[in-house]
Each structure stands twice: as structure tokens, then as C-alpha cells.
Design a protein around this motif. Structure first.
Motif, PDB file in Angstrom:
ATOM      1  N   PHE A  88       0.975  -1.356   0.035  1.00 20.35           N
ATOM      2  CA  PHE A  88       0.117   0.086  -0.127  1.00 20.35           C
ATOM      3  C   PHE A  88       0.793   1.251   0.090  1.00 20.35           C
ATOM      4  O   PHE A  88       1.854   1.151   0.651  1.00 20.35           O
ATOM      5  CB  PHE A  88      -1.025   0.023   1.321  1.00 20.35           C
ATOM      6  N   ASN A  89       0.567   2.340  -0.672  1.00 19.47           N
ATOM      7  CA  ASN A  89       0.967   3.471  -0.518  1.00 19.47           C
ATOM      8  C   ASN A  89       0.588   4.365   0.746  1.00 19.47           C
ATOM      9  O   ASN A  89      -0.806   4.506   0.473  1.00 19.47           O
ATOM     10  CB  ASN A  89       0.886   4.302  -1.836  1.00 19.47           C
ATOM     11  N   LEU A  90       1.408   4.858   1.416  1.00 15.32           N
ATOM     12  CA  LEU A  90       0.855   5.622   2.600  1.00 15.32           C
ATOM     13  C   LEU A  90       0.588   7.117   2.010  1.00 15.32           C
ATOM     14  O   LEU A  90       1.337   7.621   1.035  1.00 15.32           O
ATOM     15  CB  LEU A  90       1.787   5.500   3.619  1.00 15.32           C
ATOM     16  N   GLY A  91      -0.259   7.552   2.610  1.00 14.59           N
ATOM     17  CA  GLY A  91      -0.659   9.115   2.394  1.00 14.59           C
ATOM     18  C   GLY A  91      -0.981   9.248   0.934  1.00 14.59           C
ATOM     19  O   GLY A  91      -0.699  10.580   0.523  1.00 14.59           O
ATOM     20  N   ILE A  92      -1.273   8.271   0.343  1.00 12.10           N
ATOM     21  CA  ILE A  92      -1.920   8.606  -0.946  1.00 12.10           C
ATOM     22  C   ILE A  92      -3.279   9.410  -0.908  1.00 12.10           C
ATOM     23  O   ILE A  92      -3.640  10.124  -1.894  1.00 12.10           O
ATOM     24  CB  ILE A  92      -2.141   7.166  -1.786  1.00 12.10           C
ATOM     25  N   GLU A  93      -3.831   9.527   0.177  1.00 12.34           N
ATOM     26  CA  GLU A  93      -5.091  10.328   0.173  1.00 12.34           C
ATOM     27  C   GLU A  93      -5.008  11.751  -0.145  1.00 12.34           C
ATOM     28  O   GLU A  93      -5.763  12.141  -0.970  1.00 12.34           O
ATOM     29  CB  GLU A  93      -5.195  10.410   1.863  1.00 12.34           C
TER      30      GLU A  93
ATOM     31  N   ASN B  67       8.124  19.880  -7.755  1.00  9.20           N
ATOM     32  CA  ASN B  67       8.736  19.514  -6.505  1.00  9.20           C
ATOM     33  C   ASN B  67       9.597  18.142  -6.658  1.00  9.20           C
ATOM     34  O   ASN B  67       9.233  17.087  -5.991  1.00  9.20           O
ATOM     35  CB  ASN B  67       7.888  19.424  -5.247  1.00  9.20           C
ATOM     36  N   PHE B  68      10.739  18.328  -7.149  1.00 11.50           N
ATOM     37  CA  PHE B  68      11.431  17.004  -7.669  1.00 11.50           C
ATOM     38  C   PHE B  68      12.059  16.390  -6.608  1.00 11.50           C
ATOM     39  O   PHE B  68      12.220  15.075  -6.501  1.00 11.50           O
ATOM     40  CB  PHE B  68      12.810  17.519  -8.532  1.00 11.50           C
ATOM     41  N   LYS B  69      12.306  17.217  -5.333  1.00 18.46           N
ATOM     42  CA  LYS B  69      12.879  16.385  -4.201  1.00 18.46           C
ATOM     43  C   LYS B  69      11.791  15.526  -3.579  1.00 18.46           C
ATOM     44  O   LYS B  69      12.153  14.080  -3.346  1.00 18.46           O
ATOM     45  CB  LYS B  69      13.259  17.370  -3.131  1.00 18.46           C
ATOM     46  N   LYS B  70      10.623  15.910  -3.652  1.00 24.69           N
ATOM     47  CA  LYS B  70       9.774  15.187  -2.588  1.00 24.69           C
ATOM     48  C   LYS B  70       9.152  13.973  -3.374  1.00 24.69           C
ATOM     49  O   LYS B  70       8.584  13.070  -2.972  1.00 24.69           O
ATOM     50  CB  LYS B  70       8.378  16.093  -2.142  1.00 24.69           C
ATOM     51  N   ARG B  71       9.155  14.201  -4.832  1.00 24.86           N
ATOM     52  CA  ARG B  71       8.511  13.245  -5.845  1.00 24.86           C
ATOM     53  C   ARG B  71       9.091  11.951  -5.442  1.00 24.86           C
ATOM     54  O   ARG B  71       8.360  10.932  -5.611  1.00 24.86           O
ATOM     55  CB  ARG B  71       8.790  13.789  -6.884  1.00 24.86           C
ATOM     56  N   LYS B  72      10.407  11.684  -5.080  1.00 26.50           N
ATOM     57  CA  LYS B  72      10.852  10.231  -5.267  1.00 26.50           C
ATOM     58  C   LYS B  72      10.442   9.567  -3.756  1.00 26.50           C
ATOM     59  O   LYS B  72      10.696   8.573  -3.541  1.00 26.50           O
ATOM     60  CB  LYS B  72      12.250  10.380  -5.378  1.00 26.50           C
ATOM     61  N   LYS B  73      10.065  10.473  -2.880  1.00 26.05           N
ATOM     62  CA  LYS B  73       9.856   9.897  -1.339  1.00 26.05           C
ATOM     63  C   LYS B  73       8.399   9.435  -1.462  1.00 26.05           C
ATOM     64  O   LYS B  73       7.500  10.117  -1.193  1.00 26.05           O
ATOM     65  CB  LYS B  73      10.193  11.392  -0.577  1.00 26.05           C
TER      66      LYS B  73
ATOM     67  N   GLU C 278       6.193   6.681   0.285  1.00 24.81           N
ATOM     68  CA  GLU C 278       6.283   5.505   1.513  1.00 24.81           C
ATOM     69  C   GLU C 278       5.618   4.286   1.411  1.00 24.81           C
ATOM     70  O   GLU C 278       4.410   4.609   0.741  1.00 24.81           O
ATOM     71  CB  GLU C 278       5.931   6.385   2.786  1.00 24.81           C
ATOM     72  N   TYR C 279       6.025   3.398   1.323  1.00 28.50           N
ATOM     73  CA  TYR C 279       5.180   2.041   1.070  1.00 28.50           C
ATOM     74  C   TYR C 279       5.020   1.492   2.494  1.00 28.50           C
ATOM     75  O   TYR C 279       5.761   1.632   3.457  1.00 28.50           O
ATOM     76  CB  TYR C 279       6.280   1.070   0.391  1.00 28.50           C
ATOM     77  N   PHE C 280       4.105   0.610   2.457  1.00 28.53           N
ATOM     78  CA  PHE C 280       3.779  -0.113   3.521  1.00 28.53           C
ATOM     79  C   PHE C 280       3.405  -1.642   3.088  1.00 28.53           C
ATOM     80  O   PHE C 280       2.314  -1.889   2.125  1.00 28.53           O
ATOM     81  CB  PHE C 280       2.491   0.476   4.408  1.00 28.53           C
ATOM     82  N   TRP C 281       3.945  -2.457   3.594  1.00 24.90           N
ATOM     83  CA  TRP C 281       3.696  -3.966   3.081  1.00 24.90           C
ATOM     84  C   TRP C 281       2.576  -4.553   3.998  1.00 24.90           C
ATOM     85  O   TRP C 281       3.057  -4.870   5.148  1.00 24.90           O
ATOM     86  CB  TRP C 281       4.800  -4.956   3.102  1.00 24.90           C
ATOM     87  N   ALA C 282       1.429  -4.579   3.576  1.00 21.40           N
ATOM     88  CA  ALA C 282       0.241  -5.366   4.381  1.00 21.40           C
ATOM     89  C   ALA C 282       0.427  -6.952   4.623  1.00 21.40           C
ATOM     90  O   ALA C 282       0.142  -7.370   5.628  1.00 21.40           O
ATOM     91  CB  ALA C 282      -1.008  -4.606   3.871  1.00 21.40           C
ATOM     92  N   LEU C 283       1.039  -7.419   3.335  1.00 25.34           N
ATOM     93  CA  LEU C 283       1.349  -8.804   3.256  1.00 25.34           C
ATOM     94  C   LEU C 283       2.438  -8.920   2.670  1.00 25.34           C
ATOM     95  O   LEU C 283       3.026  -8.340   1.555  1.00 25.34           O
ATOM     96  CB  LEU C 283       0.395  -9.725   2.627  1.00 25.34           C
ATOM     97  N   LYS C 284       3.176  -9.823   3.160  1.00 25.50           N
ATOM     98  CA  LYS C 284       4.730 -10.001   2.651  1.00 25.50           C
ATOM     99  C   LYS C 284       4.936 -11.653   2.520  1.00 25.50           C
ATOM    100  O   LYS C 284       5.105 -12.262   3.390  1.00 25.50           O
ATOM    101  CB  LYS C 284       5.741  -9.363   3.569  1.00 25.50           C
ATOM    102  N   ASP C 285       5.346 -11.946   1.280  1.00 24.93           N
ATOM    103  CA  ASP C 285       5.499 -13.389   0.850  1.00 24.93           C
ATOM    104  C   ASP C 285       4.678 -14.505   1.567  1.00 24.93           C
ATOM    105  O   ASP C 285       5.168 -15.466   2.518  1.00 24.93           O
ATOM    106  CB  ASP C 285       7.246 -13.746   1.337  1.00 24.93           C
TER     107      ASP C 285
END
Lengths: 245, 269
Positions: free
Chosen positions: A11-16, A30-36, A38-45
Motif C-alpha cells: 500500500f502507498n501511504l498518504g496517497i489520500e 517538487n523534484f525532491k519530494k517526488r521520489k519520496k 512511503e510504502y507499507f507492506w500489508a502482506l509479505k511473501d
């Protein structure tokens, strides 16, 4: 039969804040912020198999990924990676009454909600009386649902969802709704569905219920499987870890 | 393979599609006294107002053309496009709570809206026929007659349906990622309302503008219907081919876009 192969869900955090033109504009410059991002793995492997007729419990603390797992299995979420194979008709009992329209009558909602759950018209025609009887809404069939009490809505929703004999049942907590009498009735109905030879994936916080119903248990934590095995063994370990923390 | 897949899915979810359309129908007319009669009355009143404004205030005069029917064809066709796209636009966003809980093929929501608007559209054909029957005079050559070219009307409707459906898929998917589309589309519709010759004759414009305006797909559908209804003749080859190409390309593009993006919808709920 349920086969979960290496499933991960990101899930992407703060996509809201992202879906307005203004934010798109800002991000563009805003080139700096663009790459930042945040991801969140709700399920992993996540990787497991459930054989036909097995009742498997899912335990874990809040936010461990239990509901996400149920949604991935029922097809609401498409996993970011990995594969989900489910043989047979799924009956998801995650949230009841999804798609009820308050302006429509009970009669109309039975058909609409039934259609949403994937039943066909002939089936609903045939089971209509049974649903009405179980939900105890016979006198209010042609009343818009918005005039129902919340208990009545829950009873109706429960009755529609449980009218099938699914091959795969996905349950988020045992649902007992309505007044005392109906709670008993709905609980019995759920039990008979779970123990009726269907494949069940069952999320609960009640270790008691899990021990009673399940032959195997999955313990999830932070989106990963901590343990998958015999009920007593996993419950014991889970209980211990909870005590310690 | 893909077509076969879509077909099987449609059969499987036919009942849901019907139920969704029924719901819209019931909700739309439940509270109003005149109910379904509004589908007939509304375009009729709309037309009366516009006819009054444009024939009296702006003195539009089209020699040998039944202005009422001219206006009505434009209003009815554009009305379909505008109603269908406007309701499809929010069809995914407003069903998020449902999509988030039960697995339902998402493409069914815009489709249901387009079909529902389609039923409404067929109802608005009643006042159109009514106007055709009572207006015009044989002396001035403005009477509309039944003719062999009526046979291509279903083809025209099919083309505008494909175009509208494609646009609806595109818009409903875009709206998930960018809610501003709701407002932007309102403005675009207003612009389209003016650049499509609905209440004015195309011939009124300078030649270079005419050429540009003829590229507008909506002009093609409305223009073709007028050729048949008003002038009892076959639409030009340009219109006949243009209609299908624009409709088909839009439909495929919209579906493709929607299909590509639909798995990402849940992240934006």
C-alpha cells in the motif's frame, strides 16, 4: 481449495492527499519530494495451501494483515505480487450488507444484495421465502430499509449472505447480530456453515472459538506468517507471545 | 479470447447489471409525483424554452428546415451523452464502499449507467416523435416523413452508444485518481454544448470553423440523425464512416484504459 503463492500486498501511504490536481501540480515541480514515496507492506511473501474441507483460523494482533489477507483471497484486492488460486464459489462474509440501498425496500434489497453477492435470479426466487423467514422481516417487506432499525438491517443482511452453501467460506469473526434470540440463531447458522464440510478461512480474536472450530491456524504478524500448523501448537505460541509483550 | 471472456462475464453478471439499472430507475423516480413522465416532459419543456429563445430573440431562421425537430434531435442526442457520462463519471468513486468489500467486476458500474441513460434516452424519443408528427407544414417543405433511411437509425444509436461508453470508462477511471475531473468535465460538457451545432445551423459559421466543427464526433451522430429525420436522405459517406470509427475507437480506448487501471483503484479509496 485455496492456494496462496508468494503473495505480497503493498500500500502507498498518504496517497489520500494525492488525488487532486493541485497536489499533482505541486508534485510535478517538487523534484525532491517526488521520489519520496512511503510504502507499507500489508502482506509479505505469504505462502500456504488449504485443502478442501479444511477449517483454517487466522490469528494475530490488530493491523497484522488478517483482513487484507481475506480481501486478497476473496478477490477484492489484487496482490502486488504472487498468485491466488481459489477453486469453487467463494462466499465472503467480511462485511454484511455491502450494497444495501437505504431508499429501496427490503424486498428490492434482497435482490440487489443477492446480485452483488453473485446469486442469480432463479436462486433468489427460490430462496426468497427462506430469507424473509430467517430475517423475521415478513411484515416489513415493502418498507424502505432506511426506516429499519440497525438490528433489523443486520438481520436481513445476515440472512441474505448465509443463504448459500458455499464451497469456500471466508469469515471475519463469527457474526452474531440482532437481539438475543437472533444472536443464538445466527451463531448456530454460522456454525453449521463452518462445520458443514466447506473450506473455511476464519479470522477471529477469540482463541476459544478458533480452538473449537479450526484444524489448522495461521499466525500473522506485520504481514508475515509467523507460524502455520496445528491449532493447539500455534495458539499456545501466540498466547505466550502475547503474555510476554 | 478477450471478446469471449467479456461475453462470459457479461452473462455471469447479467442479473447484477439488471438489478443495478433497476435500482437507478427506482431511485430516480421514487420521490417525484410525475415519475417517469418527466423523461418525456423534460426534453419537451427544454425544447420549448430553447425554441422560444432562438426563434424569437435571436431570429434563427432556417429555410425549409423544421427548426423544432432540428433542435429536438440535438437536445435528445446531446442529452444522452451528457447524462450518461456525468453519471458514469462518479460511478466507481461512489461505489467504493462496495468495491472494497465484495468482489464485483468494476466495469459493470459505468456500463450500468450508460444503459440506464440509454433507457431514458429511448423514452425521450417519444416527445421527439410527437414533435415530428405535429410540427411542420407540407407547403414550406418542413414536414417530416417516414422513409427508408430510418433503417440506419439503430446504427447511429449504436455508434453514439459506443462513443459514450468509451468516454464513460475513461472518465470513471480518471476520476478515481483525480477527483477534479468531476468539475473539469462539467466545463468540457458546457463547451461541447456550444461547439456542437445543437441549436444553431452549422452553415451559419465561417467555412474554416465548419471544417473543424465537423470533426466533432457528436456532430456526426446528431448530423446523421438529422439527415434521416429532417431531409429523408442517407447521411454522407463521411458521416457514416466517421460515426463508426470515432465510436469504435473511443470504446476500445476507454475499455483499454479502464482495464489497465482497474487493479489500482483500491489504492485510491
Amino acid at each position: 481449495m485455496i492456494k496462496i503463492k508468494n503473495v505480497s500486498m503493498k500500500f502507498n501511504l498518504g496517497i489520500e492527499n494525492d488525488n487532486s490536481l493541485k497536489m499533482m501540480f505541486i508534485r510535478f515541480f517538487n523534484f525532491k519530494k517526488r521520489k519520496k514515496q512511503e510504502y507499507f507492506w500489508a502482506l509479505k511473501d505469504i505462502d500456504f495451501n488449504i485443502e478442501k474441507g479444511e477449517v483454517v483460523g487466522v490469528i494475530g494482533i490488530n493491523g497484522a494483515g488478517k483482513s487484507t489477507l481475506l480481501k486478497v483471497v476473496s478477490g477484492v484486492y489484487k496482490p502486488t505480487t504472487g498468485e491466488v488460486i481459489v477453486n469453487g464459489k467463494i462466499s465472503p462474509m467480511i462485511e454484511l450488507g455491502a450494497g444495501f440501498d437505504a431508499d429501496l425496500t427490503a424486498r428490492e434489497n434482497i435482490y440487489l444484495n443477492g446480485a452483488i453477492l453473485g446469486y442469480d435470479k432463479e436462486f433468489l426466487d427460490e430462496k426468497f421465502n427462506e430469507i424473509v423467514q430467517f430475517a423475521e422481516v415478513k411484515e416489513f417487506l415493502d418498507v424502505p430499509v432506511k426506516n429499519f432499525s440497525s438490528g433489523m438491517v443486520a438481520k436481513l443482511a445476515f440472512s441474505i449472505s448465509t443463504i448459500v452453501n458455499p464451497q469456500v467460506l471466508i469469515v471475519d469473526e463469527i457474526l452474531s447480530v440482532g437481539d438475543l434470540k437472533f444472536q443464538e440463531k445466527s451463531k448456530n447458522k454460522m456454525m453449521s456453515m463452518i462445520t458443514g464440510g466447506t473450506t473455511v478461512l476464519y479470522v477471529s480474536h477469540s482463541l476459544e472459538a478458533i480452538k473449537n472450530l479450526c484444524s489448522k491456524v495461521i499466525w500473522l504478524d506485520h504481514g508475515k506468517i509467523v507460524m502455520f500448523g496445528e491449532t493447539n501448537e500455534v495458539c499456545e505460541a501466540y498466547y505466550k507471545s502475547q503474555q510476554e509483550s | 479470447m478477450l471478446i469471449k471472456n467479456i461475453y462470459h462475464n457479461l452473462i455471469k453478471y447479467k442479473f447484477l447489471l439488471i438489478e443495478l439499472i433497476k435500482r437507478d430507475f427506482k431511485i430516480k423516480y421514487k420521490r417525484s409525483v410525475l415519475g417517469i413522465l418527466w423523461s418525456v416532459l423534460y426534453p419537451l419543456l427544454m425544447m420549448s424554452v430553447m425554441a422560444l429563445i432562438f426563434s424569437q430573440m435571436f431570429k434563427f431562421n432556417m429555410e425549409g428546415v423544421n427548426f423544432l425537430v432540428y433542435l429536438m434531435t440535438g437536445l435528445v442526442m446531446f442529452g444522452y451523452f451528457s447524462e450518461a457520462t456525468n453519471s458514469s463519471l462518479i460511478s466507481i468513486v461512489s461505489n467504493f464502499s462496495l468495491i472494497n468489500k465484495v468482489y464485483i467486476p468494476k466495469y459493470i458500474f459505468p456500463l450500468a449507467k450508460c444503459l440506464f441513460a440509454g433507457i431514458n434516452f429511448l423514452l425521450t424519443l417519444i416527445p421527439l416523435v410527437l414533435i415530428m408528427l405535429i410540427s411542420g407544414s407540407p407547403e414550406a417543405g418542413t414536414k417530416c416523413y417516414l422513409n427508408i433511411y430510418y433503417l440506419i437509425i439503430p446504427y447511429i444509436f449504436l455508434c453514439i452508444f459506443m462513443f459514450t461508453l468509451g468516454m464513460s470508462y475513461l472518465l470513471s477511471a480518471l476520476t478515481v485518481f483525480l477527483r477534479d475531473i468531476i468539475y473539469i468535465w462539467g466545463i468540457i460538457l458546457t463547451i461541447l454544448n456550444y461547439v456542437t451545432p445543437i441549436f444553431y445551423p452549422l452553415a451559419m459559421l465561417p467555412t474554416y470553423l465548419q471544417t473543424i466543427f465537423k470533426l466533432n464526433p457528436l456532430y456526426m451522430y446528431i448530423g446523421s440523425l438529422r439527415e434521416v429525420l429532417l431531409f429523408s436522405r442517407m447521411p454522407s459517406t463521411y458521416l457514416l464512416v466517421g460515426m463508426f470509427v470515432t465510436g469504435f475507437v473511443m470504446m476500445i480506448f476507454g475499455m483499454y484504459f479502464f482495464r489497465k487501471k482497474q487493479d489500482k483503484f483500491v489504492y485510491y479509496m
